[in-house]
Enzyme design. Structure first.
Site, mmCIF file in Angstrom:
data_model
loop_
_atom_site.group_PDB
_atom_site.id
_atom_site.type_symbol
_atom_site.label_atom_id
_atom_site.label_comp_id
_atom_site.label_asym_id
_atom_site.label_seq_id
_atom_site.Cartn_x
_atom_site.Cartn_y
_atom_site.Cartn_z
ATOM 1 N N ASP A 235 0.788 -1.422 0.049
ATOM 2 C CA ASP A 235 -0.111 -0.087 -0.029
ATOM 3 C C ASP A 235 0.898 1.324 -0.092
ATOM 4 O OD1 ASP A 235 -2.540 1.500 0.330
ATOM 5 O OD2 ASP A 235 -2.169 1.703 2.145
ATOM 6 N N HIS A 240 4.536 4.919 -3.173
ATOM 7 C CA HIS A 240 5.054 6.454 -2.377
ATOM 8 C C HIS A 240 6.407 6.392 -1.741
ATOM 9 C CE1 HIS A 240 0.741 6.819 -3.053
ATOM 10 N NE2 HIS A 240 0.349 6.315 -1.770
HETATM 11 C C1 BG6 Z 1 -2.820 5.948 0.025
HETATM 12 C C2 BG6 Z 1 -2.910 4.633 0.631
HETATM 13 O O1 BG6 Z 1 -2.197 5.645 -1.405
HETATM 14 O O2 BG6 Z 1 -1.995 6.998 0.573
HETATM 15 C C3 BG6 Z 1 -3.524 4.910 2.092
HETATM 16 O O3 BG6 Z 1 -3.652 3.711 0.115
HETATM 17 C C4 BG6 Z 1 -2.808 6.040 2.893
HETATM 18 O O4 BG6 Z 1 -3.559 3.880 2.748
HETATM 19 C C5 BG6 Z 1 -2.816 7.443 1.562
HETATM 20 O O5 BG6 Z 1 -3.566 6.532 3.847
HETATM 21 C C6 BG6 Z 1 -1.720 8.338 2.571
HETATM 22 O O6 BG6 Z 1 -1.896 9.375 1.723
HETATM 23 P P1 BG6 Z 1 -1.671 10.924 2.211
HETATM 24 O O7 BG6 Z 1 -1.470 11.861 1.264
HETATM 25 O O8 BG6 Z 1 -2.616 10.985 3.292
HETATM 26 O O9 BG6 Z 1 -0.105 10.704 2.875
#
Ligand code: BG6
Length: 485
Positions: A235, A240
């Site tokens: 995930d 990321h």
């Molecule tokens: C998403 C995930 O890609 O990114 C989530 O699937 C996560 O689980 C989210 O909460 C976090 O994104 P941000 O922008 O809130 O850091």
């Protein structure tokens, strides 16, 4: 925007009634519109399974905007809503796509092209592409944008990529990693490549290690089935965190051009060393408290026992000349004590201390890049504590702090999807992930999962509101490293 690209005048939103559309896409588009950034010709056609008229879709969109867009950014909402129309579609039948094509044509002829945004279950990607192809909606002036998850491993990701490639060449495919749309993530490139200071010391001669933390306070947030199949590695790390790592570790690209930037990122992703199970830690939260509020454990939220990791820490290496011997410690988890995304670059000790004989203690410099919620850059420097120094010299670490919002007062800070949707409409690919990057990411992550299976790794428990299992601290401490908190 490259001069050759024309801004699309049609935007087709699949999954238009879904959570992402209501929370992010429609509000971002409305905010862009309010700032005059969307061409007056742009028409937005939403589609999803639910039967709805244009008016009902506009009402749904209005409610979403009222809920998710701050008051001051809703100027011109009525004009924005007028751009919207809707066609119900069952993506699993070909006929539905003929009806959709008729609806698109009703909006009048497109002069500058169509952007399609797929925010649906990945199982629908294949049938959707086939349907679009059948209905003549994959022409040379159509670009395709895909939202994650793009598969659950390399193999399934290749199936999706092949299905898309069947109708669209890579230069018309836009894969979203919303972290790339974040202002501070882009600022990483500015920090590294718009300043002469850092690049000469951005290597193993001067850098001891790098830490990347993406901590969240939220738990499952109702995404029970999805999350339990995915886990933290797939995930958050696969996409990321590896993108952040690639931006930190890449060589300077020759320009901000999509090919130049992505060529450099993919080299880093391919240079990632295969990780051993012993270089990782996995965890799963149990009931605890976050900022004073009691929260249930993962198994309670899920309603059953599970081996899915909600936390992982990994010691990674980039096997190339620049990063030889520099560990990259990655850590992400749900239900941690605070929401924070940051990158810490810890430099090496000075080679020789002239103050040592005078009793002064020195700490190596650190560069802390706060991505969220605080957007700031802090460089820790050693400074002399004022005094006459009768009993020796005293040194202390002082931060050189730049809070981005203070440095750019009055400048609007946009959310990731505003930037990404605008780039999609303009056909600018630099902040989208290329196929070879995604595949290199999966390859590395799949090998970790294989190592976990072979070692029969099960997540250790941690109390919600803590920084993960204690072995995550040990993972760094074995190397004399302390996580930045
Ligand atoms: C998403 C995930 O890609 O990114 C989530 O699937 C996560 O689980 C989210 O909460 C976090 O994104 P941000 O922008 O809130 O850091």
């Amino acid at each position: 925007m490259p001069e050759t690209q024309l801004s699309a005048d049609r935007l087709l939103l699949f999954g238009a009634t879904g959570d992402l559309s209501r929370r992010m896409l429609l509000p971002s588009l409305c905010a862009l519109d309010a700032d005059g950034l969307l061409s007056t010709d742009l028409k937005i056609i939403g589609t999803a399974r639910s039967d709805m008229s244009d008016i009902e879709f506009r009402n749904m969109a209005r409610e979403a905007l009222e809920q998710y867009l701050p008051d001051e950014r809703r100027g011109g909402m009525a004009d924005f809503l007028n751009r919207l129309s809707y066609q119900a579609l069952d993506a699993s039948t070909i006929e539905g796509f003929d009806t959709l094509a008729r609806k698109v044509h009703e909006a009048g002829p497109s002069h500058t092209g169509t952007a399609i945004f797929l925010s649906t279950a990945p199982s629908l990607f294949g049938p959707t592409i086939a349907g679009l192809k059948h209905a003549g909606l994959t022409g040379d002036d159509v670009r395709m944008c895909l939202e994650k998850p793009l598969g659950t491993d390399l193999e399934s990701s290749c199936v999706i990529n092949d299905a898309v490639a069947d109708a669209f060449p890579e230069d018309r495919i836009f894969r979203i990693d919303h972290y790339l749309g974040k202002e501070t993530v882009q600022n990483l490139l500015a920090l590294r490549f718009a300043n002469i200071l850092f690049e000469p010391i951005w290597n193993s001669n001067y850098i001891d290690h790098v830490q990347i933390t993406v901590a969240e306070t939220v738990g499952l947030e109702g995404r029970v089935a999805f999350y339990d199949d995915a886990g933290a590695l797939r995930d958050m790390v696969q996409n990321h965190m590896l993108q952040l790592l690639a931006l930190v570790a890449m060589e300077p690209p020759t320009s901000f051009d999509a090919t130049a930037v992505r060529d450099e990122k993919v080299k880093v992703l391919r240079a990632l060393r295969k990780v051993l199970a012993s270089e990782t830690v996995t965890g799963q939260y149990r009931a605890g408290a976050i900022q004073g509020l009691a929260v249930p454990g993962y198994d309670d939220e899920l309603g059953k026992e599970s081996d899915t990791e909600t936390f992982t820490a990994i010691k990674a290496h980039v096997d190339n000349w620049r990063w030889k011997g520099v560990p990259f410690y990655l850590r992400t988890g749900k239900r941690l004590p605070e929401r924070v995304t940051e990158i810490v670059v810890k430099f090496r000790d000075v080679p020789h201390s002239i103050f040592e004989d005078m009793g002064a203690k020195m700490l190596p410099n650190r560069l802390i890049i706060g991505i969220q919620p605080e957007e700031n850059i802090s460089l820790s420097l050693m400074a002399k504590v004022p005094g006459l120094g009768q009993d020796g010299v005293r040194l202390r670490e002082v931060p050189l702090d730049i809070a981005m919002p203070d440095a750019f007062v009055g400048q609007h800070r946009r959310i990731a999807y505003e930037r990404l949707l605008l780039d999609l409409i303009h056909g600018e690919q630099t902040l989208f992930v290329r196929r070879d990057e995604v595949e290199a990411q999966w390859q590395w992550v799949d090998a970790i999962r294989t190592a976990w299976d072979a070692a029969d790794t099960k997540p250790q428990t941690y109390t919600a509101g803590s920084w993960g299992p204690s072995s995550a601290i040990a993972l760094a401490e074995r190397d004399g490293v302390t996580w930045h908190e």
